[in-house]
Motif scaffolding. Structure first.
Motif, short mmCIF file in Angstrom:
data_model
loop_
_atom_site.label_atom_id
_atom_site.label_comp_id
_atom_site.label_asym_id
_atom_site.label_seq_id
_atom_site.Cartn_x
_atom_site.Cartn_y
_atom_site.Cartn_z
N PHE A 185 0.82 -1.22 0.00
CA PHE A 185 0.00 0.00 0.00
C PHE A 185 0.86 1.27 0.00
O PHE A 185 0.56 2.22 -0.71
N ILE A 186 1.95 1.24 0.78
CA ILE A 186 2.80 2.44 0.86
C ILE A 186 3.39 2.78 -0.51
O ILE A 186 3.49 3.93 -0.91
N ASP A 187 3.77 1.75 -1.26
CA ASP A 187 4.40 1.97 -2.57
C ASP A 187 3.40 1.96 -3.72
O ASP A 187 3.79 1.86 -4.88
N PHE A 188 2.12 2.07 -3.39
CA PHE A 188 1.08 1.83 -4.40
C PHE A 188 1.27 2.68 -5.65
O PHE A 188 1.17 2.19 -6.77
N PHE A 189 1.57 3.96 -5.49
CA PHE A 189 1.71 4.83 -6.66
C PHE A 189 3.16 5.25 -6.88
O PHE A 189 3.42 6.29 -7.47
N THR A 190 4.10 4.44 -6.40
CA THR A 190 5.50 4.87 -6.45
C THR A 190 6.19 4.46 -7.74
O THR A 190 6.06 3.31 -8.17
N PHE A 191 6.86 5.43 -8.35
CA PHE A 191 7.78 5.08 -9.45
C PHE A 191 9.00 5.99 -9.35
O PHE A 191 8.87 7.19 -9.22
N ARG A 192 10.16 5.37 -9.42
CA ARG A 192 11.40 6.15 -9.37
C ARG A 192 12.09 6.04 -10.71
O ARG A 192 12.51 4.95 -11.10
N TRP A 193 12.15 7.17 -11.42
CA TRP A 193 12.76 7.20 -12.76
C TRP A 193 14.26 6.98 -12.69
O TRP A 193 14.93 7.45 -11.78
N ASP A 202 9.67 -1.03 -9.58
CA ASP A 202 8.47 -0.22 -9.44
C ASP A 202 7.48 -0.51 -10.57
O ASP A 202 6.28 -0.61 -10.35
N ALA A 203 8.00 -0.62 -11.78
CA ALA A 203 7.13 -0.91 -12.93
C ALA A 203 6.48 -2.28 -12.76
O ALA A 203 5.27 -2.45 -12.95
N ALA A 206 3.84 -2.07 -10.05
CA ALA A 206 2.62 -1.36 -10.47
C ALA A 206 1.78 -2.26 -11.36
O ALA A 206 0.58 -2.41 -11.15
N PHE A 210 -1.85 -3.24 -9.59
CA PHE A 210 -3.06 -2.66 -10.17
C PHE A 210 -3.97 -3.75 -10.75
O PHE A 210 -5.18 -3.67 -10.64
N GLY A 211 -3.35 -4.73 -11.38
CA GLY A 211 -4.16 -5.78 -11.99
C GLY A 211 -4.29 -7.02 -11.13
O GLY A 211 -4.73 -8.07 -11.62
N VAL A 365 -6.14 -5.02 -19.12
CA VAL A 365 -5.59 -5.51 -17.86
C VAL A 365 -4.77 -6.79 -18.11
O VAL A 365 -3.74 -7.01 -17.48
#
Lengths: 547, 93
Positions: A185-193, A202-203, A206, A210-211, A365
């Protein structure tokens, strides 16, 4: 699938926690059959549009702007059968619907005799004329559908066992991945370029998270579709007499077992009237299949089944008629709770109930799921590259994974595009044309594997991704050059099937080209960063080459 | 229409939930929001998602609604994620 980088970067604690164990299980369960899983996922994803793809692959069949009246079509085809296969003991036709512009039918040739079940025939028929269509010989989108769970060039039963093993590995990978991923949950929307392994992770996370409901559902229900093969023992114990087995079969399909013919001729009553009754009950375009046993005999029976639209269940629903009189014998619209559970799980996997938007949701999906497996496979090499004593000469296992990744991911795109190219380019008169389309698919795939082993990994990725992009981008051009249905024609005619396939090819070409450009731009690892060890920053810098 | 409204609600719900996270607040506005604002975003985001589910169930029944909701949420979360990525990328330039 979802490893925690922290687990890798921090010194190992003594003793193995559940997360480390699960992380390892996840890594190896994901890798061992990963390439098969990727191929199953991608071909399965495409199969959500198999009927539309089949339409594209049979360009001789005119676009169907409106679903023709199923009752009239059924009568037309039945009349054709009575002329062309008069002695048949059984025929079955799949009526045209919103997604199918032809009638697929199969039949037994000749009567059943003791010791012989007779031969089989099959074909596609034009709903407007009732005649067999003269479209090119192709398996169409059904090739991807069948490949998805039974591959090719191998016995079907073995292949289905292999698909089941891969699905079981996938289920293990999903569950162990969820346990491993401690910051779900903490990393739910995390992406580090631009952070190498972290970015891949991260990819991957995600795409997985999500799916997740879909990935879990599709894997589990995939196993359920073939449960009778994988776990036959319950059924063997429970259903021992022929009557019990027949009743069990009736819970799973609308198939009518042909009884012994009386030998007294009696023509079939109006099939049109029978289908009309089904339409009244289930909706104008919602009859599915019409099956007749012993047609032309006094014992003839006809079953009209309900279509798949709008109900999440593959449990059979049917109306059964007495052949010569057309009298309605019975209506079956429900099955037992256990059979219905199976029917719903099966239906969820196939998604045939979907309207067009839901079908696209399934596709998108599922495409995320394909990318999840792909990123997982690539991450296996990204993670390990930093630990190699000499990244220029990795050990044989690493090299094999690296190259199988290229052929398994980029190579599969090329093979699938080659299949579509073959559909447009192989001469119509070629003997075994449908088989040759499939041979071309495998020849192209084998060539990509050879190429991956000959070239350096990074070059192989870039070249194959560009090749896939070019083949996909040029497919609409090839379609325009070889058929009378180019994109501009489809647009003006409102032929959305051809428009969508052409545009999808373009969109997929852009995705492949973007990946090719990004891979080509990636800087090779610096020599200074290669020291085994010590600093995570140095290690991060050295991960990227070849991925 | 039976897809558009629930999907937009899912998009809004996930946007709310994303902005209820410390990392996203720092990425987008450069500082964390107050705890109360974060709490409100989280509750509203979750409620909006439930509204989407409620609409779908009303229109399609539980079976179909759950399938469609699963698709809408997966896609909406993915789009919010891509939106945040694009924003962070543009902001860095």
């Amino acid at each position: 699938m979802m490893h925690s980088v922290a687990d890798e970067d921090e010194p190992r604690l003594t003793g193995r926690g559940i997360r480390q164990s699960m992380s390892q299980l996840h890594t190896w369960a994901g890798l061992l059959l990963g390439w098969i899983l990727y191929a199953m996922f991608l071909t399965g994803t495409v199969s959500y549009f198999k009927d539309e793809l089949s339409q594209w692959m049979r360009p001789e069949l005119a676009y169907q702007a409106q679903v023709p009246d199923q009752a009239a079509v059924a009568q037309r085809i039945a009349d054709e059968f009575s002329r062309s296969i008069p002695g048949s003991s059984q025929w079955s036709m799949k009526l045209p619907d919103a997604r199918n512009n032809s009638v697929y039918a199969f039949w037994r040739t000749g009567p059943r005799t003791p010791g012989s079940r007779g031969g089989f025939g099959e074909g596609y028929f034009d709903p407007a004329t009732g005649q067999k269509v003269t479209a090119r010989d192709t398996l169409g989108g059904d090739f991807f559908y069948r490949f998805h769970f039974q591959f090719h060039y191998m016995p079907v039963v073995w292949a289905r066992w292999l698909a089941g093993a891969a699905a079981m590995f996938m289920l293990v990978a999903i569950i162990s991945g969820v346990i491993t991923h401690k910051k779900i949950f903490i990393d739910f929307f995390t992406f580090r370029w631009g952070k190498g392994q972290r970015s891949w992770l991260d990819a991957h996370n995600a795409l997985s998270v999500f799916g997740l409901p879909f990935h879990f559902m599709i894997t589990y229900t995939g196993l359920v579709t073939l449960m009778a093969l994988y776990m036959p023992w319950g059924e063997r114990v429970a259903f021992q007499t022929a009557a019990e087995r027949q009743q069990y079969a009736a819970e799973l399909s609308a198939f009518i077992a042909p009884g012994r013919p009386a030998g007294v001729g009696a023509p079939l009553a109006s099939i049109e009237d029978m289908v009309r009754q089904a339409q009244d009950r289930w909706g104008r375009d919602n009859a599915g299949r019409v099956t007749a046993v012993n047609p032309g005999d006094a014992t003839a029976r006809v079953a009209v089944t309900r279509g798949d639209a709008g109900r999440i269940s593959m449990s059979p629903q049917s109306m059964e008629f007495e052949g010569p009189s057309g009298r309605l014998l019975r209506v079956r619209e429900s099955v037992g709770a256990a059979a219905e559970t199976r029917g719903v799980l099966y239906g969820l996997h196939l998604g045939r109930f979907s309207d067009i938007v839901t079908r696209w949701l399934y596709f998108l999906v599922s495409f995320m799921g394909t990318a999840m497996v792909g990123t997982g496979l690539v991450m296996w090499t990204v993670k390990r590259r930093q630990k190699l004593p000499n990244p220029d000469h990795p050990h044989v296992g690493f090299r094999a994974v690296e190259r199988l990744n290229v052929a398994g991911i980029a190579g599969l795109s090329i093979a699938m595009a080659a299949f579509l190219w073959a559909n447009r380019l192989l001469p119509q008169s070629l003997a075994g044309r449908a088989d040759w389309e499939i041979h071309v698919f495998f020849i192209a795939w084998a060539l990509t594997l050879a190429h991956a082993f000959v070239r350096r990994p990074k070059a192989a990725w870039v070249e194959q991704l560009w090749a896939a992009a070019a083949m996909l981008a040029l497919l609409p051009v090839l379609n325009a050059a070889t058929t009378s249905r180019p994109l501009w024609h489809s647009l003006t005619q409102g032929d959305w099937v051809f428009v969508a396939v052409d545009l999808m090819c373009g969109a997929l070409a852009v995705i492949h080209a973007t990946l090719a450009i990004r891979t080509a731009r990636r800087q090779p690892a610096r020599k200074a960063a290669r020291k085994p060890s010590s600093s995570p920053a140095a290690a991060t810098a050295s991960r990227q080459e070849g991925t | 229409m039976s897809h558009l409204l629930p999907f937009m609600l899912c998009l809004a719900g996930f946007a709310g939930l994303a902005f209820a996270m410390d990392r996203q607040q720092r990425n987008v506005i450069g500082r964390p929001l107050k705890a109360a604002a974060t709490y409100v975003l989280r509750v509203v985001g979750a409620c909006v998602l439930l509204c989407a589910l409620g609409l779908l169930v009303t229109w399609n029944g539980w079976g179909l609604a759950l399938v469609i909701f699963s698709g809408h949420t997966s896609l909406a979360a993915g789009l919010v994620y891509c939106g945040l990525l694009a924003y962070v990328k543009m902001d860095a330039r």
